[in-house]
Design a protein around this motif. Structure first.
Motif, PDB file in Angstrom:
ATOM      1  N   ALA A 257      -9.307  -5.262  -4.461  1.00 22.71           N
ATOM      2  CA  ALA A 257      -9.441  -3.876  -4.906  1.00 22.71           C
ATOM      3  C   ALA A 257     -10.791  -3.297  -4.477  1.00 22.71           C
ATOM      4  N   MET A 258     -11.863  -4.063  -4.679  1.00 21.07           N
ATOM      5  CA  MET A 258     -13.193  -3.573  -4.280  1.00 21.07           C
ATOM      6  C   MET A 258     -13.296  -3.425  -2.759  1.00 21.07           C
ATOM      7  N   LEU A 259     -12.704  -4.372  -2.028  1.00 27.14           N
ATOM      8  CA  LEU A 259     -12.752  -4.277  -0.567  1.00 27.14           C
ATOM      9  C   LEU A 259     -11.968  -3.072  -0.067  1.00 27.14           C
ATOM     10  N   ALA A 260     -10.843  -2.769  -0.713  1.00 29.53           N
ATOM     11  CA  ALA A 260     -10.054  -1.596  -0.312  1.00 29.53           C
ATOM     12  C   ALA A 260     -10.840  -0.313  -0.526  1.00 29.53           C
ATOM     13  N   VAL A 261     -11.522  -0.205  -1.658  1.00 29.62           N
ATOM     14  CA  VAL A 261     -12.348   0.987  -1.923  1.00 29.62           C
ATOM     15  C   VAL A 261     -13.485   1.073  -0.915  1.00 29.62           C
ATOM     16  N   ALA A 262     -14.103  -0.077  -0.615  1.00 28.21           N
ATOM     17  CA  ALA A 262     -15.203  -0.097   0.347  1.00 28.21           C
ATOM     18  C   ALA A 262     -14.740   0.394   1.721  1.00 28.21           C
ATOM     19  N   VAL A 263     -13.558  -0.050   2.135  1.00 28.30           N
ATOM     20  CA  VAL A 263     -13.035   0.370   3.440  1.00 28.30           C
ATOM     21  C   VAL A 263     -12.723   1.865   3.447  1.00 28.30           C
ATOM     22  N   LEU A 264     -12.129   2.361   2.353  1.00 23.86           N
ATOM     23  CA  LEU A 264     -11.819   3.794   2.279  1.00 23.86           C
ATOM     24  C   LEU A 264     -13.083   4.642   2.372  1.00 23.86           C
ATOM     25  N   LEU A 265     -14.144   4.177   1.738  1.00 25.98           N
ATOM     26  CA  LEU A 265     -15.411   4.913   1.814  1.00 25.98           C
ATOM     27  C   LEU A 265     -16.062   4.794   3.186  1.00 25.98           C
ATOM     28  N   ALA A 266     -15.846   3.668   3.846  1.00 28.47           N
ATOM     29  CA  ALA A 266     -16.538   3.413   5.106  1.00 28.47           C
ATOM     30  C   ALA A 266     -15.886   4.089   6.307  1.00 28.47           C
ATOM     31  N   VAL A 267     -14.566   4.319   6.255  1.00 29.68           N
ATOM     32  CA  VAL A 267     -13.855   4.869   7.422  1.00 29.68           C
ATOM     33  C   VAL A 267     -14.414   6.215   7.872  1.00 29.68           C
ATOM     34  N   PRO A 268     -14.593   7.213   6.958  1.00 28.66           N
ATOM     35  CA  PRO A 268     -15.176   8.487   7.416  1.00 28.66           C
ATOM     36  C   PRO A 268     -16.602   8.321   7.950  1.00 28.66           C
ATOM     37  N   LEU A 269     -17.379   7.445   7.322  1.00 29.39           N
ATOM     38  CA  LEU A 269     -18.745   7.227   7.793  1.00 29.39           C
ATOM     39  C   LEU A 269     -18.752   6.611   9.182  1.00 29.39           C
ATOM     40  N   LEU A 270     -17.861   5.664   9.415  1.00 30.58           N
ATOM     41  CA  LEU A 270     -17.786   5.036  10.727  1.00 30.58           C
ATOM     42  C   LEU A 270     -17.354   6.024  11.793  1.00 30.58           C
ATOM     43  N   ARG A 271     -16.413   6.905  11.434  1.00 29.37           N
ATOM     44  CA  ARG A 271     -15.958   7.906  12.407  1.00 29.37           C
ATOM     45  C   ARG A 271     -17.115   8.830  12.789  1.00 29.37           C
ATOM     46  N   THR A 272     -17.873   9.284  11.785  1.00 23.94           N
ATOM     47  CA  THR A 272     -19.016  10.157  12.041  1.00 23.94           C
ATOM     48  C   THR A 272     -20.083   9.452  12.872  1.00 23.94           C
ATOM     49  N   VAL A 279     -25.714   8.523  10.309  1.00 24.73           N
ATOM     50  CA  VAL A 279     -25.062   8.219   9.026  1.00 24.73           C
ATOM     51  C   VAL A 279     -25.582   9.222   8.011  1.00 24.73           C
ATOM     52  N   PRO A 280     -24.921  10.397   7.911  1.00 29.43           N
ATOM     53  CA  PRO A 280     -25.472  11.470   7.066  1.00 29.43           C
ATOM     54  C   PRO A 280     -25.377  11.183   5.568  1.00 29.43           C
ATOM     55  N   ARG A 281     -24.403  10.386   5.125  1.00 27.55           N
ATOM     56  CA  ARG A 281     -24.224  10.117   3.690  1.00 27.55           C
ATOM     57  C   ARG A 281     -24.656   8.679   3.394  1.00 27.55           C
ATOM     58  N   LEU A 282     -25.955   8.489   3.338  1.00 24.15           N
ATOM     59  CA  LEU A 282     -26.504   7.151   3.137  1.00 24.15           C
ATOM     60  C   LEU A 282     -26.108   6.531   1.790  1.00 24.15           C
ATOM     61  N   PRO A 283     -26.120   7.307   0.670  1.00 19.90           N
ATOM     62  CA  PRO A 283     -25.689   6.687  -0.602  1.00 19.90           C
ATOM     63  C   PRO A 283     -24.269   6.140  -0.551  1.00 19.90           C
ATOM     64  N   THR A 284     -23.357   6.857   0.134  1.00 21.83           N
ATOM     65  CA  THR A 284     -21.983   6.381   0.257  1.00 21.83           C
ATOM     66  C   THR A 284     -21.929   5.105   1.088  1.00 21.83           C
ATOM     67  N   ALA A 285     -22.756   5.058   2.121  1.00 21.74           N
ATOM     68  CA  ALA A 285     -22.810   3.857   2.952  1.00 21.74           C
ATOM     69  C   ALA A 285     -23.312   2.661   2.152  1.00 21.74           C
ATOM     70  N   VAL A 286     -24.327   2.893   1.317  1.00 27.26           N
ATOM     71  CA  VAL A 286     -24.865   1.811   0.485  1.00 27.26           C
ATOM     72  C   VAL A 286     -23.807   1.342  -0.520  1.00 27.26           C
ATOM     73  N   LEU A 287     -23.089   2.301  -1.126  1.00 23.97           N
ATOM     74  CA  LEU A 287     -22.044   1.952  -2.086  1.00 23.97           C
ATOM     75  C   LEU A 287     -20.947   1.145  -1.411  1.00 23.97           C
ATOM     76  N   SER A 288     -20.523   1.569  -0.221  1.00 15.74           N
ATOM     77  CA  SER A 288     -19.473   0.857   0.496  1.00 15.74           C
ATOM     78  C   SER A 288     -19.909  -0.569   0.829  1.00 15.74           C
ATOM     79  N   THR A 289     -21.154  -0.697   1.282  1.00 13.18           N
ATOM     80  CA  THR A 289     -21.678  -2.028   1.603  1.00 13.18           C
ATOM     81  C   THR A 289     -21.743  -2.911   0.360  1.00 13.18           C
ATOM     82  N   GLY A 290     -22.212  -2.315  -0.761  1.00  7.13           N
ATOM     83  CA  GLY A 290     -22.308  -3.079  -2.006  1.00  7.13           C
ATOM     84  C   GLY A 290     -20.950  -3.557  -2.493  1.00  7.13           C
ATOM     85  N   LEU A 291     -19.934  -2.692  -2.405  1.00  6.01           N
ATOM     86  CA  LEU A 291     -18.589  -3.078  -2.832  1.00  6.01           C
ATOM     87  C   LEU A 291     -18.024  -4.184  -1.949  1.00  6.01           C
TER      88      LEU A 291
END
Length: 332
Positions: A257-272, A279-291
């Motif tokens: 479950a945590m990995l799925a959320v991490a991937v969902l958060l990371a996909v838009p960041l990776l595309r950008t 990486v304009p949304r650094l907090p989201t990147a940190v959250l995705s990495t932490g998850l």
């Protein structure tokens, strides 16, 4: 004073048994002065000569007096809750087979001989009285909400621990000595029935079921079961038992479950990042990495705890096998 360890020799047991087994009827009670005399009388008729033990759990009415007057061996447990009473009864009473039944006169004593017969004839460790309610009394005796809750909770346990039960929350059971003396009894309340079932399924014990009439409480007797509170306690117990007995499954689901959320958060960041190199949304990147890191940690915890659980299961199995099974096949 009646002997706590009195032997019982009921008649309707399997043909061919040599020495008669000791049978103990165990009845946990809390404010059951109205119903308990009927329960004692019914089991005395169904199992003549059987020792009947009533354990009072701080009743405020005349439960102790009426149970003693009816001829039962009466003891008490100060810690409030059915689980505490069961733990005390299993520790105190010595027998070859145990009939556990609620003291509210909702279960059919006439089913006990058949439950005992199956226990000995088929060498089972637990026989459950599956509740069957006459159609005309169903609404009063076994409310639809309770039936639904039992079906849902039983279904959860069947899916995780094995499809060998149909009424996990029945309070009417017959146990072998091996079961009783190897049962850890960690629950405090009505969730103890869930523990019975999981203990039997986890150790791959032979179990059986007998259909038994379930009836309405007698007039003047009130149920102690709180539908929502006790339902959530049972659900919590199931989750705890899954975490304890199936840690790899539990932590794998959490990690996935945590990995799925991490991937969902990371996909838009990776595309950008691929388009702009930023990486304009650094907090989201940190959250995705932490998850993602937490998910891998959950998988690792599941693997480690699965090894620990396997060792615990082996220890429980050895403790179970250390208790000799009854031998009633040879001539007396």
């Amino acid at each position: 004073m009646p002997d706590t360890h009195a032997e019982a020799r009921p008649g309707p047991l399997p043909a061919g048994l040599g020495a008669s087994p000791r049978i103990a009827v165990l009845i946990p009670c809390y404010n059951e002065a109205v119903a308990i005399p009927r329960v004692i009388a019914a089991f005395r008729a169904a199992l003549p000569g059987t020792a009947i033990h009533v354990y009072d759990n701080n009743s405020k009415d005349e439960t102790v007096a009426v149970a003693r007057a009816a001829g039962a061996v009466v003891r008490s447990e100060q810690l409030q809750g059915k689980g505490h009473v069961v733990r005390r009864m299993f520790a105190d009473i010595e027998a070859d087979a145990y009939v556990l039944v609620d003291g509210d006169d909702t279960y059919d004593a006439a089913a006990a001989p058949e439950m005992l017969r199956r226990l000995f004839a088929e060498r089972l460790d637990m026989v459950t009285g599956v509740r069957v309610t006459p159609e005309e009394a169903a609404a009063a005796a076994y409310r639809p909400g309770h039936q639904l809750g039992n079906a849902v909770l039983t279904g959860m346990v069947r899916r995780v621990f094995g499809d060998r039960i149909s009424d996990m929350l029945s309070g009417y059971r017959v146990f072998s000595r091996r079961f009783v003396k190897s049962f850890p009894a960690l629950a405090s309340g009505f969730e103890t029935e869930t523990e019975f079932t999981v203990h039997a399924l986890e150790l791959k014990m032979p179990v059986g079921e007998v259909r038994s009439i379930y009836k309405e409480r007698p007039a003047g007797s009130a149920s102690k079961l709180n539908t929502y509170r006790d339902g959530f306690r049972i659900l919590r117990t199931i989750i705890i038992l899954v975490q304890r007995e199936r840690p790899l499954m539990f932590f794998s689901i959490s990690g996935a479950a945590m990995l799925a959320v991490a991937v969902l958060l990371a996909v838009p960041l990776l595309r950008t990042f691929l388009e702009t190199g930023l990486v304009p949304r650094l907090p989201t990147a940190v959250l995705s990495t932490g998850l993602a890191l937490l998910s891998f940690l959950a998988f690792a915890c599941g693997l480690i705890l699965d090894t620990v659980t396997r060792g615990r299961q082996e220890a429980k199995r050895i403790a179970y096998l250390a208790i000799p099974g009854p031998d009633f096949d040879s001539p007396a």
